[in-house]
Design a protein around this motif. Structure first.
Motif, short mmCIF file in Angstrom:
data_model
loop_
_atom_site.label_atom_id
_atom_site.label_comp_id
_atom_site.label_asym_id
_atom_site.label_seq_id
_atom_site.Cartn_x
_atom_site.Cartn_y
_atom_site.Cartn_z
N GLY A 264 0.68 -1.16 -0.03
CA GLY A 264 0.01 0.12 0.07
C GLY A 264 0.82 1.27 0.17
O GLY A 264 2.17 1.45 0.24
N PHE A 265 0.10 2.35 -0.28
CA PHE A 265 1.14 3.66 -0.29
C PHE A 265 1.17 4.24 0.97
O PHE A 265 0.61 3.96 2.03
CB PHE A 265 0.07 4.70 -0.83
CG PHE A 265 -0.33 4.22 -2.37
CD1 PHE A 265 0.66 3.92 -3.22
CD2 PHE A 265 -1.61 4.29 -3.01
CE1 PHE A 265 0.60 3.43 -4.70
CE2 PHE A 265 -1.79 4.01 -4.32
CZ PHE A 265 -1.00 3.96 -5.01
N VAL A 266 2.15 5.12 1.11
CA VAL A 266 2.20 6.06 2.29
C VAL A 266 1.42 7.35 2.00
O VAL A 266 1.55 8.07 1.01
CB VAL A 266 3.88 6.63 2.52
CG1 VAL A 266 3.84 7.54 3.52
CG2 VAL A 266 4.71 5.17 2.84
N THR A 267 0.42 7.70 2.89
CA THR A 267 -0.33 8.80 2.58
C THR A 267 0.33 9.99 3.65
O THR A 267 0.84 9.71 4.68
CB THR A 267 -1.88 8.55 3.09
OG1 THR A 267 -2.14 8.10 4.26
CG2 THR A 267 -2.13 7.47 1.98
N ILE A 268 -0.03 11.21 3.41
CA ILE A 268 0.23 12.34 3.92
C ILE A 268 -1.03 13.32 4.01
O ILE A 268 -1.63 13.79 3.03
CB ILE A 268 1.51 12.91 3.39
CG1 ILE A 268 2.01 14.11 4.40
CG2 ILE A 268 1.26 13.49 2.13
CD1 ILE A 268 3.64 14.47 3.98
N GLN A 314 4.04 13.51 12.14
CA GLN A 314 5.22 13.76 13.29
C GLN A 314 4.42 12.91 14.40
O GLN A 314 5.17 12.21 15.23
CB GLN A 314 5.20 15.12 13.73
CG GLN A 314 6.06 15.82 12.53
CD GLN A 314 7.24 15.28 12.36
OE1 GLN A 314 8.31 15.08 13.21
NE2 GLN A 314 7.87 15.09 11.12
N GLU A 315 3.17 12.81 14.53
CA GLU A 315 2.30 12.24 15.61
C GLU A 315 2.49 10.59 15.42
O GLU A 315 2.90 9.94 16.47
CB GLU A 315 0.96 12.26 15.51
CG GLU A 315 0.55 13.95 16.01
CD GLU A 315 0.89 14.98 15.07
OE1 GLU A 315 1.13 16.02 15.23
OE2 GLU A 315 1.04 14.50 13.60
N GLU A 319 4.54 8.23 17.95
CA GLU A 319 4.13 7.09 18.50
C GLU A 319 4.99 5.62 18.30
O GLU A 319 5.04 4.78 19.43
CB GLU A 319 2.71 6.61 17.92
CG GLU A 319 2.02 5.51 18.72
CD GLU A 319 0.58 5.38 17.89
OE1 GLU A 319 -0.11 4.32 18.26
OE2 GLU A 319 0.38 5.81 17.08
N ALA A 320 5.63 5.65 17.28
CA ALA A 320 6.45 4.54 16.89
C ALA A 320 7.84 4.45 17.73
O ALA A 320 8.07 3.58 18.21
CB ALA A 320 6.84 4.40 15.27
N ALA A 321 8.29 5.72 17.93
CA ALA A 321 9.54 5.88 18.82
C ALA A 321 9.09 5.46 20.29
O ALA A 321 9.85 5.06 21.14
CB ALA A 321 9.86 7.38 18.69
N ASN A 322 7.96 5.89 20.78
CA ASN A 322 7.73 5.48 22.14
C ASN A 322 7.46 4.09 22.35
O ASN A 322 7.84 3.38 23.30
CB ASN A 322 6.23 6.33 22.50
CG ASN A 322 5.76 5.99 23.81
OD1 ASN A 322 6.45 6.24 24.81
ND2 ASN A 322 4.43 5.43 24.09
#
Length: 472
Positions: A264-268, A314-315, A319-322
């Motif tokens: 799937g795509f990356v969306t922004i 950024q959110e 969340e991934a970093a946490n």
């Protein structure tokens, strides 16, 4: 090896039990980048998704022959090279080096083979000649086109009707190339040379290969006329992969690839717009790596099931970093207890690990469902945290927990290592703090804690003693 792995096959639009051509071995081709710029995270998504799939196949015991190409000559490359005042090979060399650097930072395993279009020109010419000889291609003023309507399965992969494709193509602005085609849906196998453009000699005239032909040539060259898995982004289903099938099967008379997998795509943005260079809304990996821990980027991308879109923000990165930090703490907690263990096994914890392992494999065997797989990873981290706090920890069980945790995370491209020893000055501070606590000098104890925190060292007082970890 009893494998119940199922994959979603784009060609049949359903999940199928995965049965490789050769037991225990997987032949896999994934379309690589056109190297005229730094890759953006949408490009990286495909590379990470299929690297994660490859790693899981290896985890399940398969020997994976993984081929992924570089498109190092096409219209975009010629235009960019002219803009930059360099040759096409010079442009390719720059961005291939950047690709290798960026993907290494993301812990993407090198492909078994990384072929380049320009290194396979004789094979491309021979392939096109075979299509001409069989009547599947025709020449017009030095160009060579594939006659798509002659391939009876054209449109099957992308689930499109060939008459609708023709109507759609006819509605486009009629340019010079379209005028030369016998049918609007035909596509270029070879493009005649233009002044001051890179070109090679061929029997039908000097020029360069079209985009689609290179992947057919290189995949068949390195994997054979039929191989197990062909992967790439959803945007490649049509026309790129559709055209690959048509030209490959027309030449060989055999099934090209047994399973077609598309990420799937990356969306922004608020509208979940697809990230792409053409829309100008992309973030390059090269720039992002200057700001974000590469392991966080890898974890962020690898923990969404490959067919689902990923929302970049950024959110979501935070969340991934946490979540990654929580896993790191579980690893550190249990690794710390290596200093205080008893011999043997804890049968109850061993059984809990066995149950989690089965649940993890069941989840991942379902079309690489990494979200459900990560649920089991978090459950394992929870078990490790609980076990690390027990008064008595068995060495063999501790090692099994750490090994499983490490092996599972390695599938997602995440690797933890025991934190390096502190330097002597900090060791001395820890000893001083320990003495201050014994003497109930809590003011000095707190001063040392604050001093270490400023140096990125976090302390945790446990029943087994004071332990530390570096702040991420």
């Amino acid at each position: 090896m009893a494998v119940l792995l199922q994959v979603y096959n784009t060609l049949t639009r359903k999940k199928e039990v995965f049965k490789p051509l050769t037991p225990g071995k997987v032949k896999m081709y994934v379309c690589g980048p056109t190297v005229y710029n730094y890759i953006h995270i949408g490009n990286a998504r495909s590379a990470i998704a299929f690297d994660t799939i490859r790693r899981y196949l290896e985890f399940r015991g398969f020997d994976v022959d993984y081929v992924s190409n570089f498109t190092d000559v096409d219209d975009k490359m010629i235009k960019q090279a002219q803009k930059d005042g360099v040759t096409v090979p010079q442009l390719a060399a720059k961005y291939i080096a950047a690709f290798n650097q960026d993907t290494a930072a993301l812990n993407i395993e090198p492909a078994t083979v990384r072929p380049r279009a320009t290194e396979n020109i004789p094979e491309i010419i021979a392939f096109i000649q075979a299509l001409l000889d069989k009547g599947y291609a025709y020449t017009v003023a030095g160009d060579v086109y594939y006659h798509a309507r002659k391939f009876k399965h054209y449109g099957q992969l992308s689930d499109q009707n060939i008459d609708q494709l023709e109507q759609g193509a006819s509605e486009h602005t009629v340019d010079e190339e379209t005028k030369r085609k016998q049918d609007p849906i035909d596509f270029a196998l070879w493009k005649a040379a233009k002044p001051n453009e890179i070109a090679w000699d061929a029997p039908w005239g000097r020029g360069r290969p079209g985009w689609h032909i290179e992947c057919s040539v290189m995949s068949i060259k390195y994997l054979g006329p039929t191989f197990d898995i062909h992967g790439g982004g959803q945007d490649l289903e049509f026309p790129h992969h559709e055209n690959e099938i048509a030209q490959s099967e027309a030449k060989t008379g055999q099934t090209f690839a047994n399973y077609w997998l598309h990420n799937g795509f990356v969306t922004i943005g608020a509208d979940d717009e697809k990230m792409s260079k053409s829309l100008g809304n992309f973030v390059t990996v090269h720039d992002l790596l200057k700001k974000i821990d590469p392991q966080v980027i890898r974890f962020f991308m690898a923990t969404t099931q490959y067919r689902r879109p990923i929302r970049y923000s950024q959110e979501t990165l935070a969340e991934a970093a946490n979540n990654l930090q929580k896993l790191r703490i579980a690893y550190d907690n249990l690794n710390y207890r290596k200093k205080q263990t008893v011999t043997g096994h804890d049968q109850q914890v061993d059984q809990q690990l066995a149950d989690l392992t089965q649940a993890f494999i069941t989840a991942m065997d379902d079309d690489f469902n990494v979200q459900n797989g990560m649920t089991q990873v978090y459950e394992l981290a929870k078990l490790m945290n609980i076990y690390s706090e027990q008064p008595e920890v068995h060495a063999a069980t501790l090692q099994q927990l750490l090994t499983s945790f490490t092996d599972w995370l390695q599938i997602f491209g995440v690797t933890f290592k025991p934190t390096a020893l502190l330097d002597q000055d900090i060791e001395n501070l820890l000893k001083e703090r320990q003495m201050a606590r014994k003497q109930k000098n809590y003011q000095r104890s707190d001063e040392i804690r604050d001093l270490l925190r400023k140096q990125g060292i976090l302390l945790e007082d446990t029943p087994q003693g004071t332990r530390w970890r570096r702040q991420s």
